[in-house]
Design a protein around this motif. Structure first.
Motif, PDB file in Angstrom:
ATOM      1  N   LEU A 269     -28.993 -52.373  58.776  1.00  0.00           N
ATOM      2  CA  LEU A 269     -29.544 -53.220  57.722  1.00  0.00           C
ATOM      3  C   LEU A 269     -30.068 -52.366  56.564  1.00  0.00           C
ATOM      4  N   VAL A 270     -30.739 -51.275  56.889  1.00  0.00           N
ATOM      5  CA  VAL A 270     -31.260 -50.387  55.845  1.00  0.00           C
ATOM      6  C   VAL A 270     -30.105 -49.746  55.078  1.00  0.00           C
ATOM      7  N   THR A 271     -29.045 -49.416  55.778  1.00  0.00           N
ATOM      8  CA  THR A 271     -27.863 -48.859  55.117  1.00  0.00           C
ATOM      9  C   THR A 271     -27.218 -49.885  54.189  1.00  0.00           C
ATOM     10  N   ILE A 272     -27.158 -51.133  54.615  1.00  0.00           N
ATOM     11  CA  ILE A 272     -26.618 -52.196  53.764  1.00  0.00           C
ATOM     12  C   ILE A 272     -27.490 -52.386  52.531  1.00  0.00           C
ATOM     13  N   ILE A 273     -28.799 -52.327  52.711  1.00  0.00           N
ATOM     14  CA  ILE A 273     -29.717 -52.447  51.580  1.00  0.00           C
ATOM     15  C   ILE A 273     -29.447 -51.341  50.562  1.00  0.00           C
TER      16      ILE A 273
ATOM     17  N   ALA B  62     -40.946 -52.832  34.602  1.00  0.00           N
ATOM     18  CA  ALA B  62     -40.312 -53.237  35.864  1.00  0.00           C
ATOM     19  C   ALA B  62     -40.497 -52.162  36.935  1.00  0.00           C
ATOM     20  N   LEU B  63     -40.302 -50.915  36.577  1.00  0.00           N
ATOM     21  CA  LEU B  63     -40.467 -49.849  37.568  1.00  0.00           C
ATOM     22  C   LEU B  63     -41.924 -49.699  38.001  1.00  0.00           C
ATOM     23  N   MET B  64     -42.866 -49.942  37.098  1.00  0.00           N
ATOM     24  CA  MET B  64     -44.282 -49.897  37.505  1.00  0.00           C
ATOM     25  C   MET B  64     -44.602 -51.007  38.499  1.00  0.00           C
ATOM     26  N   VAL B  65     -44.090 -52.195  38.234  1.00  0.00           N
ATOM     27  CA  VAL B  65     -44.324 -53.323  39.149  1.00  0.00           C
ATOM     28  C   VAL B  65     -43.657 -53.058  40.493  1.00  0.00           C
ATOM     29  N   PHE B  66     -42.418 -52.587  40.468  1.00  0.00           N
ATOM     30  CA  PHE B  66     -41.706 -52.325  41.718  1.00  0.00           C
ATOM     31  C   PHE B  66     -42.364 -51.203  42.516  1.00  0.00           C
ATOM     32  N   SER B  67     -42.871 -50.190  41.833  1.00  0.00           N
ATOM     33  CA  SER B  67     -43.538 -49.104  42.556  1.00  0.00           C
ATOM     34  C   SER B  67     -44.832 -49.587  43.187  1.00  0.00           C
ATOM     35  N   ALA B  68     -45.488 -50.558  42.562  1.00  0.00           N
ATOM     36  CA  ALA B  68     -46.708 -51.110  43.150  1.00  0.00           C
ATOM     37  C   ALA B  68     -46.404 -52.025  44.329  1.00  0.00           C
ATOM     38  N   LEU B  69     -45.246 -52.650  44.325  1.00  0.00           N
ATOM     39  CA  LEU B  69     -44.921 -53.645  45.346  1.00  0.00           C
ATOM     40  C   LEU B  69     -44.054 -53.138  46.494  1.00  0.00           C
ATOM     41  N   ILE B  70     -43.532 -51.941  46.401  1.00  0.00           N
ATOM     42  CA  ILE B  70     -42.565 -51.495  47.414  1.00  0.00           C
ATOM     43  C   ILE B  70     -43.182 -51.403  48.809  1.00  0.00           C
ATOM     44  N   LEU B  71     -44.431 -50.984  48.898  1.00  0.00           N
ATOM     45  CA  LEU B  71     -45.053 -50.875  50.221  1.00  0.00           C
ATOM     46  C   LEU B  71     -45.385 -52.244  50.815  1.00  0.00           C
TER      47      LEU B  71
ATOM     48  N   ALA C 140     -38.744 -47.338  54.865  1.00  0.00           N
ATOM     49  CA  ALA C 140     -38.512 -48.465  55.772  1.00  0.00           C
ATOM     50  C   ALA C 140     -38.859 -48.101  57.211  1.00  0.00           C
ATOM     51  N   PHE C 141     -38.430 -46.934  57.653  1.00  0.00           N
ATOM     52  CA  PHE C 141     -38.677 -46.546  59.038  1.00  0.00           C
ATOM     53  C   PHE C 141     -40.152 -46.282  59.306  1.00  0.00           C
ATOM     54  N   ASP C 142     -40.865 -45.732  58.350  1.00  0.00           N
ATOM     55  CA  ASP C 142     -42.284 -45.410  58.541  1.00  0.00           C
ATOM     56  C   ASP C 142     -43.178 -46.638  58.469  1.00  0.00           C
ATOM     57  N   ARG C 143     -42.803 -47.602  57.657  1.00  0.00           N
ATOM     58  CA  ARG C 143     -43.697 -48.737  57.388  1.00  0.00           C
ATOM     59  C   ARG C 143     -43.403 -49.985  58.207  1.00  0.00           C
ATOM     60  N   ASN C 144     -42.204 -50.101  58.781  1.00  0.00           N
ATOM     61  CA  ASN C 144     -41.860 -51.312  59.510  1.00  0.00           C
ATOM     62  C   ASN C 144     -41.001 -50.954  60.721  1.00  0.00           C
ATOM     63  N   PRO C 145     -41.527 -51.163  61.937  1.00  0.00           N
ATOM     64  CA  PRO C 145     -40.772 -50.813  63.136  1.00  0.00           C
ATOM     65  C   PRO C 145     -39.483 -51.625  63.303  1.00  0.00           C
ATOM     66  N   TYR C 146     -39.381 -52.769  62.652  1.00  0.00           N
ATOM     67  CA  TYR C 146     -38.167 -53.577  62.734  1.00  0.00           C
ATOM     68  C   TYR C 146     -36.956 -52.786  62.229  1.00  0.00           C
ATOM     69  N   PHE C 147     -37.166 -51.989  61.204  1.00  0.00           N
ATOM     70  CA  PHE C 147     -36.058 -51.232  60.629  1.00  0.00           C
ATOM     71  C   PHE C 147     -35.594 -50.097  61.535  1.00  0.00           C
TER      72      PHE C 147
ATOM     73  N   ASN D 225     -41.429 -57.065  54.948  1.00  0.00           N
ATOM     74  CA  ASN D 225     -40.513 -58.171  55.199  1.00  0.00           C
ATOM     75  C   ASN D 225     -39.090 -57.707  54.856  1.00  0.00           C
ATOM     76  N   PRO D 226     -38.165 -57.769  55.788  1.00  0.00           N
ATOM     77  CA  PRO D 226     -36.806 -57.288  55.507  1.00  0.00           C
ATOM     78  C   PRO D 226     -36.125 -57.994  54.328  1.00  0.00           C
ATOM     79  N   ILE D 227     -36.406 -59.272  54.142  1.00  0.00           N
ATOM     80  CA  ILE D 227     -35.776 -59.996  53.035  1.00  0.00           C
ATOM     81  C   ILE D 227     -36.304 -59.500  51.690  1.00  0.00           C
ATOM     82  N   SER D 228     -37.605 -59.327  51.581  1.00  0.00           N
ATOM     83  CA  SER D 228     -38.157 -58.833  50.323  1.00  0.00           C
ATOM     84  C   SER D 228     -37.723 -57.391  50.055  1.00  0.00           C
TER      85      SER D 228
END
Length: 120
Positions: A45-49, A83-92, A32-39, A97-100
């Protein structure tokens, strides 16, 4: 050690699936910290996630156990793998987006908990 060959195959399979869940559990903040400066400005918020993810992991182990009683092992493990393959492809993409990202991390934890819930 074990009498049946299938238990070794199961342990090898878990050893191949589990590292992604462990990677996410150990690095979700860094991603989160490396990919999005909002975090960077919203560490809470990241801790809550992460906290919601841990709750999903623990609570849904009961659900995985229930599903394992009613479905076959093969069906459940194929679902978890996909599911884990899809999530690993989509995590970046989700981290943009903080909601996603709020939904992606708990879903990964949810599937990660399923790996250990279906072990004998």
């Amino acid at each position: 050690m074990f009498k049946r060959k299938k238990i070794y195959l199961l342990l090898i399979q878990v050893a191949c699936i589990a590292p992604f869940g462990m990677f996410t559990a150990f690095n979700y903040k860094r991603i989160a910290f490396d990919r999005n400066p909002y975090f960077l400005e919203n560490d809470h918020l990241v801790t809550i996630i992460g906290s919601v993810g841990i709750l999903c992991n623990g609570l849904f182990r009961l659900v995985w156990g229930y599903l394992f009683d009613h479905l076959s092992f093969k069906t459940i493990i194929i679902f978890i793998n996909w599911a884990l393959m899809v999530f690993s492809a989509l995590i970046l993409f989700a981290v943009q987006n903080p909601i996603s990202y709020f939904f992606m991390i708990p879903l990964i934890y949810l599937c990660y908990g399923g790996i250990y819930a279906i072990l004998p």
